[in-house]
Design a protein around this motif. Structure first.
Motif, PDB file in Angstrom:
ATOM      1  N   LEU A   4      46.451  28.517 -15.372  1.00 30.46           N
ATOM      2  CA  LEU A   4      46.171  29.301 -14.169  1.00 30.46           C
ATOM      3  C   LEU A   4      46.302  28.438 -12.919  1.00 30.46           C
ATOM      4  O   LEU A   4      46.894  28.865 -11.922  1.00 30.46           O
ATOM      5  CB  LEU A   4      44.770  29.913 -14.244  1.00 30.46           C
ATOM      6  CG  LEU A   4      44.311  30.692 -13.017  1.00 30.46           C
ATOM      7  CD1 LEU A   4      45.198  31.903 -12.791  1.00 30.46           C
ATOM      8  CD2 LEU A   4      42.865  31.096 -13.166  1.00 30.46           C
ATOM      9  N   ARG A   5      45.780  27.223 -12.957  1.00 29.23           N
ATOM     10  CA  ARG A   5      45.883  26.336 -11.792  1.00 29.23           C
ATOM     11  C   ARG A   5      47.332  25.970 -11.509  1.00 29.23           C
ATOM     12  O   ARG A   5      47.737  25.884 -10.348  1.00 29.23           O
ATOM     13  CB  ARG A   5      45.041  25.084 -12.004  1.00 29.23           C
ATOM     14  CG  ARG A   5      43.564  25.346 -11.848  1.00 29.23           C
ATOM     15  CD  ARG A   5      42.794  24.062 -11.782  1.00 29.23           C
ATOM     16  NE  ARG A   5      43.046  23.226 -12.941  1.00 29.23           N
ATOM     17  CZ  ARG A   5      42.113  22.850 -13.802  1.00 29.23           C
ATOM     18  NH1 ARG A   5      40.871  23.198 -13.623  1.00 29.23           N
ATOM     19  NH2 ARG A   5      42.434  22.101 -14.832  1.00 29.23           N
ATOM     20  N   ILE A   6      48.128  25.763 -12.547  1.00 29.96           N
ATOM     21  CA  ILE A   6      49.543  25.431 -12.333  1.00 29.96           C
ATOM     22  C   ILE A   6      50.287  26.630 -11.750  1.00 29.96           C
ATOM     23  O   ILE A   6      51.090  26.471 -10.831  1.00 29.96           O
ATOM     24  CB  ILE A   6      50.195  24.931 -13.634  1.00 29.96           C
ATOM     25  CG1 ILE A   6      49.648  23.547 -13.974  1.00 29.96           C
ATOM     26  CG2 ILE A   6      51.715  24.887 -13.508  1.00 29.96           C
ATOM     27  CD1 ILE A   6      50.143  22.962 -15.262  1.00 29.96           C
ATOM     28  N   ILE A   7      50.016  27.813 -12.256  1.00 28.71           N
ATOM     29  CA  ILE A   7      50.658  29.017 -11.703  1.00 28.71           C
ATOM     30  C   ILE A   7      50.266  29.204 -10.246  1.00 28.71           C
ATOM     31  O   ILE A   7      51.108  29.487  -9.391  1.00 28.71           O
ATOM     32  CB  ILE A   7      50.310  30.255 -12.554  1.00 28.71           C
ATOM     33  CG1 ILE A   7      50.988  30.161 -13.917  1.00 28.71           C
ATOM     34  CG2 ILE A   7      50.715  31.533 -11.833  1.00 28.71           C
ATOM     35  CD1 ILE A   7      50.547  31.205 -14.908  1.00 28.71           C
ATOM     36  N   LEU A   8      48.972  29.041  -9.936  1.00 28.19           N
ATOM     37  CA  LEU A   8      48.534  29.143  -8.540  1.00 28.19           C
ATOM     38  C   LEU A   8      49.141  28.032  -7.697  1.00 28.19           C
ATOM     39  O   LEU A   8      49.436  28.238  -6.520  1.00 28.19           O
ATOM     40  CB  LEU A   8      47.008  29.110  -8.452  1.00 28.19           C
ATOM     41  CG  LEU A   8      46.306  30.385  -8.902  1.00 28.19           C
ATOM     42  CD1 LEU A   8      44.797  30.166  -8.933  1.00 28.19           C
ATOM     43  CD2 LEU A   8      46.661  31.548  -8.009  1.00 28.19           C
ATOM     44  N   GLY A   9      49.327  26.852  -8.290  1.00 24.07           N
ATOM     45  CA  GLY A   9      49.965  25.754  -7.576  1.00 24.07           C
ATOM     46  C   GLY A   9      51.406  26.055  -7.210  1.00 24.07           C
ATOM     47  O   GLY A   9      51.913  25.550  -6.214  1.00 24.07           O
ATOM     48  N   ILE A  10      52.050  26.885  -7.990  1.00 27.04           N
ATOM     49  CA  ILE A  10      53.427  27.285  -7.692  1.00 27.04           C
ATOM     50  C   ILE A  10      53.447  28.415  -6.666  1.00 27.04           C
ATOM     51  O   ILE A  10      54.204  28.378  -5.700  1.00 27.04           O
ATOM     52  CB  ILE A  10      54.171  27.701  -8.974  1.00 27.04           C
ATOM     53  CG1 ILE A  10      54.344  26.486  -9.886  1.00 27.04           C
ATOM     54  CG2 ILE A  10      55.519  28.329  -8.646  1.00 27.04           C
ATOM     55  CD1 ILE A  10      54.833  26.819 -11.275  1.00 27.04           C
ATOM     56  N   VAL A  11      52.586  29.406  -6.869  1.00 31.82           N
ATOM     57  CA  VAL A  11      52.599  30.596  -6.005  1.00 31.82           C
ATOM     58  C   VAL A  11      51.884  30.337  -4.679  1.00 31.82           C
ATOM     59  O   VAL A  11      52.415  30.655  -3.610  1.00 31.82           O
ATOM     60  CB  VAL A  11      51.954  31.795  -6.745  1.00 31.82           C
ATOM     61  CG1 VAL A  11      51.899  33.015  -5.859  1.00 31.82           C
ATOM     62  CG2 VAL A  11      52.721  32.099  -8.025  1.00 31.82           C
ATOM     63  N   ILE A  12      50.665  29.799  -4.739  1.00 29.56           N
ATOM     64  CA  ILE A  12      49.865  29.496  -3.550  1.00 29.56           C
ATOM     65  C   ILE A  12      49.387  28.047  -3.688  1.00 29.56           C
ATOM     66  O   ILE A  12      48.278  27.794  -4.166  1.00 29.56           O
ATOM     67  CB  ILE A  12      48.656  30.457  -3.434  1.00 29.56           C
ATOM     68  CG1 ILE A  12      49.099  31.906  -3.548  1.00 29.56           C
ATOM     69  CG2 ILE A  12      47.903  30.219  -2.123  1.00 29.56           C
ATOM     70  CD1 ILE A  12      47.964  32.878  -3.709  1.00 29.56           C
ATOM     71  N   PRO A  13      50.217  27.088  -3.292  1.00 22.61           N
ATOM     72  CA  PRO A  13      49.928  25.679  -3.562  1.00 22.61           C
ATOM     73  C   PRO A  13      48.538  25.189  -3.143  1.00 22.61           C
ATOM     74  O   PRO A  13      47.855  24.556  -3.949  1.00 22.61           O
ATOM     75  CB  PRO A  13      51.037  24.933  -2.817  1.00 22.61           C
ATOM     76  CG  PRO A  13      52.150  25.909  -2.715  1.00 22.61           C
ATOM     77  CD  PRO A  13      51.505  27.260  -2.612  1.00 22.61           C
ATOM     78  N   ALA A  45      51.663  20.270  -5.460  1.00 21.08           N
ATOM     79  CA  ALA A  45      50.550  20.900  -6.169  1.00 21.08           C
ATOM     80  C   ALA A  45      50.700  20.743  -7.679  1.00 21.08           C
ATOM     81  O   ALA A  45      49.755  20.342  -8.366  1.00 21.08           O
ATOM     82  CB  ALA A  45      50.457  22.375  -5.789  1.00 21.08           C
ATOM     83  N   VAL A  46      51.868  21.043  -8.195  1.00 20.88           N
ATOM     84  CA  VAL A  46      52.086  20.937  -9.641  1.00 20.88           C
ATOM     85  C   VAL A  46      51.951  19.489 -10.083  1.00 20.88           C
ATOM     86  O   VAL A  46      51.336  19.187 -11.109  1.00 20.88           O
ATOM     87  CB  VAL A  46      53.460  21.530 -10.034  1.00 20.88           C
ATOM     88  CG1 VAL A  46      53.789  21.220 -11.474  1.00 20.88           C
ATOM     89  CG2 VAL A  46      53.469  23.032  -9.781  1.00 20.88           C
ATOM     90  N   TRP A  47      52.484  18.562  -9.312  1.00 20.40           N
ATOM     91  CA  TRP A  47      52.388  17.142  -9.648  1.00 20.40           C
ATOM     92  C   TRP A  47      50.934  16.676  -9.642  1.00 20.40           C
ATOM     93  O   TRP A  47      50.483  16.003 -10.569  1.00 20.40           O
ATOM     94  CB  TRP A  47      53.209  16.328  -8.653  1.00 20.40           C
ATOM     95  CG  TRP A  47      53.088  14.861  -8.876  1.00 20.40           C
ATOM     96  CD1 TRP A  47      53.736  14.118  -9.807  1.00 20.40           C
ATOM     97  CD2 TRP A  47      52.243  13.962  -8.163  1.00 20.40           C
ATOM     98  NE1 TRP A  47      53.353  12.800  -9.703  1.00 20.40           N
ATOM     99  CE2 TRP A  47      52.428  12.683  -8.712  1.00 20.40           C
ATOM    100  CE3 TRP A  47      51.341  14.126  -7.115  1.00 20.40           C
ATOM    101  CZ2 TRP A  47      51.745  11.576  -8.230  1.00 20.40           C
ATOM    102  CZ3 TRP A  47      50.668  13.021  -6.656  1.00 20.40           C
ATOM    103  CH2 TRP A  47      50.875  11.763  -7.210  1.00 20.40           C
ATOM    104  N   ALA A  48      50.185  17.047  -8.605  1.00 12.46           N
ATOM    105  CA  ALA A  48      48.793  16.614  -8.494  1.00 12.46           C
ATOM    106  C   ALA A  48      47.942  17.203  -9.617  1.00 12.46           C
ATOM    107  O   ALA A  48      47.109  16.505 -10.212  1.00 12.46           O
ATOM    108  CB  ALA A  48      48.229  17.008  -7.128  1.00 12.46           C
ATOM    109  N   ILE A  49      48.146  18.473  -9.935  1.00 16.81           N
ATOM    110  CA  ILE A  49      47.374  19.121 -11.006  1.00 16.81           C
ATOM    111  C   ILE A  49      47.708  18.476 -12.347  1.00 16.81           C
ATOM    112  O   ILE A  49      46.815  18.188 -13.152  1.00 16.81           O
ATOM    113  CB  ILE A  49      47.646  20.639 -11.024  1.00 16.81           C
ATOM    114  CG1 ILE A  49      47.086  21.280  -9.753  1.00 16.81           C
ATOM    115  CG2 ILE A  49      47.055  21.291 -12.259  1.00 16.81           C
ATOM    116  CD1 ILE A  49      47.562  22.709  -9.509  1.00 16.81           C
ATOM    117  N   ALA A  50      48.975  18.218 -12.601  1.00 15.37           N
ATOM    118  CA  ALA A  50      49.374  17.598 -13.867  1.00 15.37           C
ATOM    119  C   ALA A  50      48.805  16.190 -13.996  1.00 15.37           C
ATOM    120  O   ALA A  50      48.321  15.810 -15.065  1.00 15.37           O
ATOM    121  CB  ALA A  50      50.897  17.567 -13.977  1.00 15.37           C
ATOM    122  N   LYS A  51      48.845  15.400 -12.929  1.00 18.32           N
ATOM    123  CA  LYS A  51      48.298  14.046 -12.965  1.00 18.32           C
ATOM    124  C   LYS A  51      46.787  14.072 -13.170  1.00 18.32           C
ATOM    125  O   LYS A  51      46.242  13.228 -13.874  1.00 18.32           O
ATOM    126  CB  LYS A  51      48.630  13.283 -11.679  1.00 18.32           C
ATOM    127  CG  LYS A  51      50.058  12.851 -11.612  1.00 18.32           C
ATOM    128  CD  LYS A  51      50.345  11.863 -12.731  1.00 18.32           C
ATOM    129  CE  LYS A  51      51.758  11.383 -12.682  1.00 18.32           C
ATOM    130  NZ  LYS A  51      52.064  10.453 -13.762  1.00 18.32           N
TER     131      LYS A  51
END
Length: 63
Positions: A4-13, A45-51
């Motif tokens: 969910l956080r990754i999807i939100l990071g893509i749609v609403i960073p 956003a995706v990079w920060a969430i993944a890290k």
């Protein structure tokens, strides 16, 4: 929750970053990048969430 956080990071960073880090320097950097363009904000956003998830997994392996 990670998905969910990754999807939100893509749609609403900024929202994805906020849910992961709260209010802090990472959020402000992401807001700035998102204002410069949606793509840089999403990539950050995706990079920060993944890290962040990677660091949590590494900590749980140690203990």
């Amino acid at each position: 929750m990670k998905l969910l956080r990754i999807i939100l990071g893509i749609v609403i960073p900024p929202l994805g970053v906020f849910l992961t880090f709260g209010v802090g320097s990472t959020l402000f950097i992401n807001i700035l990048l998102t204002l410069l363009g949606w793509v840089p904000g999403s990539i950050h956003a995706v990079w920060a969430i993944a890290k962040h998830e990677e660091a949590l997994n590494r900590e749980s392996e140690i203990y």
